[in-house]
Design an enzyme around this catalytic site. Structure first.
Site, mmCIF file in Angstrom:
data_model
loop_
_atom_site.group_PDB
_atom_site.id
_atom_site.type_symbol
_atom_site.label_atom_id
_atom_site.label_comp_id
_atom_site.label_asym_id
_atom_site.label_seq_id
_atom_site.Cartn_x
_atom_site.Cartn_y
_atom_site.Cartn_z
ATOM 1 N N SER A 1 -21.174 -11.809 -82.557
ATOM 2 C CA SER A 1 -21.475 -10.595 -81.900
ATOM 3 C C SER A 1 -20.154 -9.836 -81.960
ATOM 4 O O SER A 1 -20.157 -8.553 -81.410
ATOM 5 C CB SER A 1 -21.449 -10.831 -80.422
ATOM 6 O OG SER A 1 -20.627 -11.849 -79.986
ATOM 7 N N SER B 1 -18.131 -16.216 -82.104
ATOM 8 C CA SER B 1 -18.227 -14.557 -82.501
ATOM 9 C C SER B 1 -16.894 -14.095 -82.636
ATOM 10 O O SER B 1 -16.739 -12.802 -82.888
ATOM 11 C CB SER B 1 -19.009 -13.993 -81.204
ATOM 12 O OG SER B 1 -20.200 -14.311 -81.203
ATOM 13 N N LYS C 1 -14.042 -4.408 -78.457
ATOM 14 C CA LYS C 1 -15.533 -4.682 -78.327
ATOM 15 C C LYS C 1 -15.979 -3.967 -77.224
ATOM 16 O O LYS C 1 -15.473 -4.245 -76.053
ATOM 17 C CB LYS C 1 -15.524 -6.516 -78.337
ATOM 18 C CG LYS C 1 -17.300 -6.682 -78.710
ATOM 19 C CD LYS C 1 -17.196 -8.352 -78.837
ATOM 20 C CE LYS C 1 -18.554 -8.827 -78.832
ATOM 21 N NZ LYS C 1 -18.399 -10.261 -78.784
#
Length: 833
Positions: free
Chosen positions: A215, A239, A125
């Protein structure tokens, strides 16, 4: 433009968890086609390949890391319209070549623990710092494009040290949804992510898409699409688990006691943020978690299942599964596909004797989900966002080369570059009328945080809110649920809803696994906001949670990876078992393993049945392979010397020699010598029991012994009339077997307990024992007596006497209810080794 439905159903097919519970996917969903590649290496279908499968291919030379990396890069390029990835590491191929070179240097030797992921490509990420040469770490913001980090984050460095190949970064909600109130799955740099599920096979991306949730959506989509072997995500609220559930993959959110270092992660909340893996299988999640959580300088992998923090429950008690109805039925009544699938799942689970399903409510659920708790979360995250970001810029970036040093600098950059960072809506999607709230122009969360007086971690308002969350979430919340007088081992809930919030608030570990799909004809509400959820064909997951603590993480993974897939003695599609043949002391042995088995791990030495006078490797190989396939535990099957050619203690002495061989080769075979068990059935059960006595007398500590309707007592030769009609192994056969082993000494006073273990006088020091027998078996009485003597000596013993079952019932009636229960118990006991 990518057309058509592109679901990650391959992830469901390859998962080693909850396969049986998941409903069949919609028929119109086809696997993604594998695009052509510039690589010549034969590589397995990337939507399905697990880390263990890829490692096996790399070890065998069938594939190379360079070829594998190129294939992943090709797929990333082809599926660029999904917006799952954000940047590509320009040196990925170079790193892959270095991995191939290192593997050649090893010359076919097993990988050392420190290189457990050698040559395996991964994505992270974009809020987790990567090496500066690999690209910027930006949290999806143009403001950080020119910010130089001092080095990769701690978790990324550990993966690189383990030999993994960094492919690049994944898209995310900008600043992990801490920027402002805008649709899930958007960042200025990466754009709007698209779910890989459509309303029909002809759906196009501009017609609309489902909400990827959370996210870490890009990290989840990347695994569902087969863009990497695994990815890393972060979670403050939901998330990791929410996008994993909606992408049909596995997501692990660590809790207190199993968390990874957060150095180099662009933060939201110091006390709520965690890093976790998103993978195709539970075993893959476990592999990655073990590496990123280890302290610097680690040399040996930990045991897959350590002793638990509280007194362990006896295996016969089963694993207590807590189901809080007020967490799902009361809050998901508008999502019937989820509640119906979950209810069906529970119905199956409740039939399995290994589990005890307890409908136990979370006592303070109202407080945990109250407006005041949400306000306290907002207070904590707002304070920690400002302090955390400023600390990150001052300590993890080279300030001399960056114009972003504080949160204020980010806000000002966004205002100065509105067209990039604050584009206004509304945007019409899927024929729905535009809505004023559907835009990306909000940065209110950043503004709120920046407006707070920065008094450091000692700010009174902040500390009071943080302490309240700890009390509500754990001390008065899930601590009692797990560790109270009637506490449960595992909480089981749908992933959708509030499960992720509960796990984050209480800092407990959570893992999500696939459960089902929304139907293809699911109706989207006319006034739905976008991205859309619920959405036709979109998956949903089921979550398991455990208490805080490292050992509880181990137990959670154990349950998720091993136990839940074997409902009623059934198993998912069996993975291939590797077979190797060895010899020692003049006899042959076969070593059966799964490539995905955790190492170093347990092992079982198996003595085959046959009344001490028959049987062999060929006859027992299918059964032993089945045990390996369904538990992941390696087995060593011994070709026992048989009577009358080899009478007396020779069969147990053969097994003891095999045990000694296994211990002396433990390092090469990657076996933990503290977790070795002896197992056998019928005549082999008695031989195994005799071997265990030899081991005890030699000072070798075994973990357990597993005796299936064992032949223990040479004196069982006088018929019991009530059993005669049902004796499939009758008294005449029993006499023949014992006489072949003992000759005329059968039934006499000088029979060794190594041959007939029921003759043993001192049971002290024997290992924990599992005994199973049928009520109509002539071995039933001696099995009960053996268990009694074990327990009188203080040895733990799990005894199962199955009503109306005769000798060899599992072979005679393989689909019967009693066989399913018995096999489930065996698998559970083996898996706990």
């Amino acid at each position: 433009m990518v057309r058509g439905v592109v679901p990650s159903l391959a992830a469901f097919a390859s998962l080693l968890a909850l396969t049986l519970a998941a409903p069949a996917p919609p028929l119109q969903h086809a696997f993604l086609s594998t695009p052509s590649s510039s690589s010549a290496s034969p590589i397995p279908r990337l939507e399905e390949a697990s880390i263990s499968q890829l490692l096996e291919g790399l070890a065998s030379g069938v594939i190379t890391s360079e070829g594998l990396t190129q294939r992943y890069l090709d797929r990333i390029n082809i599926f660029d319209d999904i917006r799952a990835t954000l940047s590509i590491n320009p040196f990925a191929i170079r790193s892959a070549r270095e991995a191939d070179s290192k593997r050649r240097e090893l010359g076919g030797a097993p990988l050392p623990a420190q290189l457990a992921l050698l040559g395996i490509p991964f994505l992270v990420k974009d809020n987790i710092a990567i090496p500066d040469e690999a690209g910027p770490t930006t949290a999806g913001s143009y403001a950080l494009v020119n910010t130089t980090v001092i080095g990769p984050s701690t978790v990324v460095q550990r993966l690189l040290d383990a030999g993994a190949v960094l492919l690049g970064t994944t898209n995310l909600d900008e600043f992990a949804q801490a920027k402002g109130d805008h649709p899930w799955g958007w960042s200025a740099r990466g754009g709007q992510m698209h779910s890989i599920y459509g309303t029909s096979e002809d759906a196009t991306l501009d017609e609309g898409y489902g909400d990827v949730c959370g996210s870490s959506g890009g990290s989840a989509l990347s695994i569902a699409l087969g863009l990497a072997a695994f990815s890393l995500g972060t979670q403050t609220g939901v998330s990791i688990v929410c996008p994993a559930g909606r992408s049909g993959i596995v997501g692990l959110k660590p809790g207190r006691g199993g968390m990874s270092p957060m150095g180099g992660v662009i933060p939201i909340s110091k006390h709520l943020d965690v890093v976790g893996p998103l993978t195709r299988t539970v075993a893959d999640a476990e592999i990655v978690w073990r590496i990123i959580k280890h302290p610097a300088g680690w040399s040996d992998p930990e045991l897959p299942l350590a002793s638990r923090g509280r007194a362990p429950r006896l295996p016969s008690q089963g694993i207590r599964i807590g189901v809080p109805k007020n967490v799902f039925w009361d809050r998901l009544d508008d999502m019937p596909p989820i509640t119906e699938s979950f209810s069906s799942f529970l119905a199956i689970l409740s039939l399995d004797s290994r589990f005890s399903v307890v409908y136990k409510e979370v006592a303070n659920i109202s407080a945990m989900t109250s407006d005041s708790t949400f306000a306290n979360v907002s207070t904590v995250t707002s304070h920690e966002l400002k302090m955390g970001l400023n600390h990150y810029f001052n300590n993890w970036t080279i300030t001399a080369t960056s114009y972003i040093h504080t949160l204020s600098d980010i806000i000002n950059f966004n205002l100065a570059h509105r067209s990039l960072e604050l584009p206004a809506g509304p945007f019409a999607v899927l024929g729905h009328p535009p809505r004023d709230d559907e835009s990306y122009s909000d940065q209110s969360f950043l503004l709120k945080s920046n407006s707070l007086e920065e008094a450091g971690w000692k700010n009174g308002t902040y500390r009071a809110a943080k302490d309240t969350l700890e009390r509500v979430g754990w001390t008065e919340g899930l601590e009692e649920y797990f560790l109270g007088e009637d506490g449960v081992d595992i909480m089981l809930v749908p992933t959708e809803g509030i499960s992720g919030g509960l796990a984050s608030l209480s800092a407990v570990p959570q893992i999500t696994l696939p459960l089902g799909f929304y139907p293809s004809n699911y109706t989207i509400e006319a006034n739905a906001t976008w991205p859309l959820y619920p959405y036709p064909n979109m998956p949903f997951g089921i979550s398991l949670m455990a208490a805080r603590g490292h050992e509880e993480h181990e137990f959670l993974l154990h349950v998720a990876r091993q136990a839940l897939i074997y409902f009623l003695g059934q198993s998912p599609p069996a993975p291939d078992v590797k077979t190797e043949t060895f010899s020692t002391a003049g006899f042959e042995m076969r070593w059966y393993t799964l490539p995905s088995a955790a190492v170093p791990g347990p092992a079982i030495v198996y003595a085959h049945g046959g009344g001490r006078i028959s049987g062999g490797l060929k006859e027992y190989e299918p059964l032993v392979k089945s045990y390996v396939q369904r538990t992941g535990v390696p087995f060593l099957l011994v070709d026992i010397s048989l009577a009358p050619e080899h009478p007396g203690a020779k069969p147990s002495e053969d097994c003891f020699a095999a045990l000694q061989w296994l211990i002396s080769n433990a390092t090469r075979l990657q076996v933990d010598t503290a977790r070795i068990s002896l197992m056998g059935d019928s005549g082999g059960g008695g031989i195994a029991a005799g071997t265990v006595i030899l081991a005890r007398d030699a000072g070798i500590a075994l973990a357990t012994q597993i005796l299936i309707y064992p032949m223990l007592d040479d004196r069982t030769t006088i018929p019991l009339e009530a059993l005669v009609p049902f004796a499939t192994w009758d008294y005449a056969k029993n006499y023949t077997g014992w006489h072949a082993s003992l000759g005329d000494s059968i039934g006499g006073p000088d029979v060794s307990p190594i041959v007939a273990p029921a003759r043993l006088k001192d049971f002290v020091g024997l290992p924990q024992t599992y005994i199973e027998c049928g009520e109509l078996d002539i071995f039933c009485v001696e099995s009960v007596e053996y268990a009694k003597q074990l327990m009188l000596a203080g040895v733990g013993c799990e005894l199962h006497i199955h009503p109306k079952a005769m000798h060899g019932y599992d072979m005679i009636a393989q689909k019967s209810a009693v066989t399913k229960r018995a096999v489930a118990d065996r698998l559970r006991f083996i898996s706990a080794l």
